[in-house]
Write a protein that holds these residues in place. Structure first.
Motif, short mmCIF file in Angstrom:
data_model
loop_
_atom_site.label_atom_id
_atom_site.label_comp_id
_atom_site.label_asym_id
_atom_site.label_seq_id
_atom_site.Cartn_x
_atom_site.Cartn_y
_atom_site.Cartn_z
N VAL A 2 0.85 -1.18 0.00
CA VAL A 2 0.00 0.00 0.00
C VAL A 2 0.89 1.24 0.00
O VAL A 2 1.60 1.50 0.97
CB VAL A 2 -0.93 0.03 1.23
CG1 VAL A 2 -1.82 1.27 1.19
CG2 VAL A 2 -1.79 -1.23 1.28
N GLU A 3 0.86 2.01 -1.09
CA GLU A 3 1.68 3.20 -1.16
C GLU A 3 1.23 4.22 -0.11
O GLU A 3 0.05 4.50 0.04
CB GLU A 3 1.57 3.84 -2.56
CG GLU A 3 2.54 5.01 -2.75
CD GLU A 3 2.44 5.59 -4.14
OE1 GLU A 3 3.50 5.76 -4.78
OE2 GLU A 3 1.32 5.88 -4.60
N GLY A 4 2.20 4.77 0.62
CA GLY A 4 1.89 5.75 1.65
C GLY A 4 1.55 5.16 2.99
O GLY A 4 1.26 5.90 3.93
N VAL A 12 4.31 1.12 6.74
CA VAL A 12 5.42 0.25 6.31
C VAL A 12 6.12 0.83 5.09
O VAL A 12 7.36 0.85 5.01
CB VAL A 12 4.90 -1.17 6.00
CG1 VAL A 12 5.99 -2.02 5.36
CG2 VAL A 12 4.40 -1.84 7.29
N ASP A 13 5.35 1.37 4.15
CA ASP A 13 5.93 1.92 2.93
C ASP A 13 6.76 3.16 3.23
O ASP A 13 7.91 3.29 2.79
CB ASP A 13 4.81 2.27 1.94
CG ASP A 13 5.34 2.92 0.67
OD1 ASP A 13 6.29 2.39 0.08
OD2 ASP A 13 4.79 3.97 0.27
N LYS A 39 11.35 10.97 7.06
CA LYS A 39 10.31 10.51 6.14
C LYS A 39 8.95 10.47 6.84
O LYS A 39 7.93 10.82 6.26
CB LYS A 39 10.66 9.13 5.59
CG LYS A 39 11.83 9.12 4.63
CD LYS A 39 12.06 7.73 4.07
CE LYS A 39 10.89 7.28 3.19
NZ LYS A 39 11.11 5.95 2.60
N MET A 40 8.94 10.03 8.10
CA MET A 40 7.69 9.93 8.84
C MET A 40 7.04 11.30 9.03
O MET A 40 5.84 11.47 8.77
CB MET A 40 7.93 9.29 10.21
CG MET A 40 8.20 7.81 10.21
SD MET A 40 8.49 7.17 11.89
CE MET A 40 6.88 7.43 12.65
N PRO A 48 5.99 11.06 -3.58
CA PRO A 48 4.65 11.66 -3.66
C PRO A 48 3.72 11.30 -2.50
O PRO A 48 2.57 11.68 -2.51
CB PRO A 48 4.12 11.01 -4.95
CG PRO A 48 4.72 9.63 -4.91
CD PRO A 48 6.08 9.78 -4.28
N VAL A 49 4.23 10.57 -1.47
CA VAL A 49 3.30 10.00 -0.49
C VAL A 49 3.11 10.88 0.75
O VAL A 49 2.15 10.72 1.48
CB VAL A 49 3.78 8.60 -0.05
CG1 VAL A 49 3.74 7.65 -1.23
CG2 VAL A 49 5.19 8.64 0.53
N GLY A 50 4.03 11.81 1.04
CA GLY A 50 3.85 12.66 2.22
C GLY A 50 4.23 11.96 3.52
O GLY A 50 4.98 10.99 3.53
#
Length: 208
Positions: free
Chosen positions: A113-115, A118-119, A165-166, A172-174
């Motif tokens: 699942v993108e975003g 885990v991703d 990242k978090m 593109p996922v934010g």
């Protein structure tokens, strides 16, 4: 004469007791002087578009785990404590929770699942190899204060990249969507030395 019956539940059971000891940046300076271990410094505060990772002081971490709770009452410290928005999380259907996490709730199978948590939290090195991280989160609660959440504890060579990242996100996922259901209230970084290093601490302390 009748013999007393002793339940197996009251017999002494083997205890698998372990402890990880970590040292904060300022404590390292006081205890050992220069140089610090590579990448050891105070936890950096991260201010994202929606979420904030706070920086709080911490000198020592004692992460104690055992097969029973009673041996674990000993000094310990927090790395990051997150207060859960329990009601808002529980209102989500299980399928929606699984998409936020990126894994199934009952079987713990990863989902693509993108975003998802885990991703977003997967960190790749320059050669594209996934960087190893050991997550050891533990639940906590103070019922009298209505406070429940998770001690988010992670061991890695480069934890900052994952935290950036978090909280800050990357196109593109934010940001990590799990932060929409929790709030970080502490944040500290420690260096975890080897057992051999700990045995030689008296000889390593700088002269007063």
């Amino acid at each position: 004469m009748a013999r007393p019956v002793v339940s197996e539940d009251v017999l002494p059971q083997p205890i698998a007791l372990g402890c990880v000891a970590g040292i904060g940046a300022e404590a390292w300076d006081r205890l050992f002087g220069s140089p610090r271990p590579a990448a050891l410094h105070p936890f950096p505060e991260l201010e994202g578009p929606r979420h904030r990772a706070v920086s709080t002081p911490g000198d020592l971490l004692f992460h104690i785990r055992a097969t029973r709770v009673d041996p674990c009452f000993a000094p310990a410290a927090e790395i990051m404590r997150q207060l859960r928005g329990v009601d808002s999380w529980d209102e989500l259907p299980v399928e929606a929770q699984e998409k936020v996490i990126g894994g199934t709730k009952l079987t713990n199978l990863e989902l693509d699942v993108e975003g998802s948590h885990v991703d977003v939290d997967t960190v790749l090195g320059p050669d594209g190899t996934e960087q190893r991280i050991l997550r050891a989160a533990m639940p906590f609660g103070r019922p009298g204060q209505g406070e429940f959440g998770t001690y988010f504890i992670a061991y890695a060579r480069d934890p900052e990249t994952m935290l950036r990242k978090m909280f800050l996100g990357e196109p593109p996922v934010g940001h990590d969507r799990i932060l929409d259901f929790s709030r970080a209230v502490t944040g500290t970084m420690f260096f975890v030395p080897s057992a051999d290093f700990l045995r030689t601490i008296p000889a390593r302390r700088p002269p007063v």
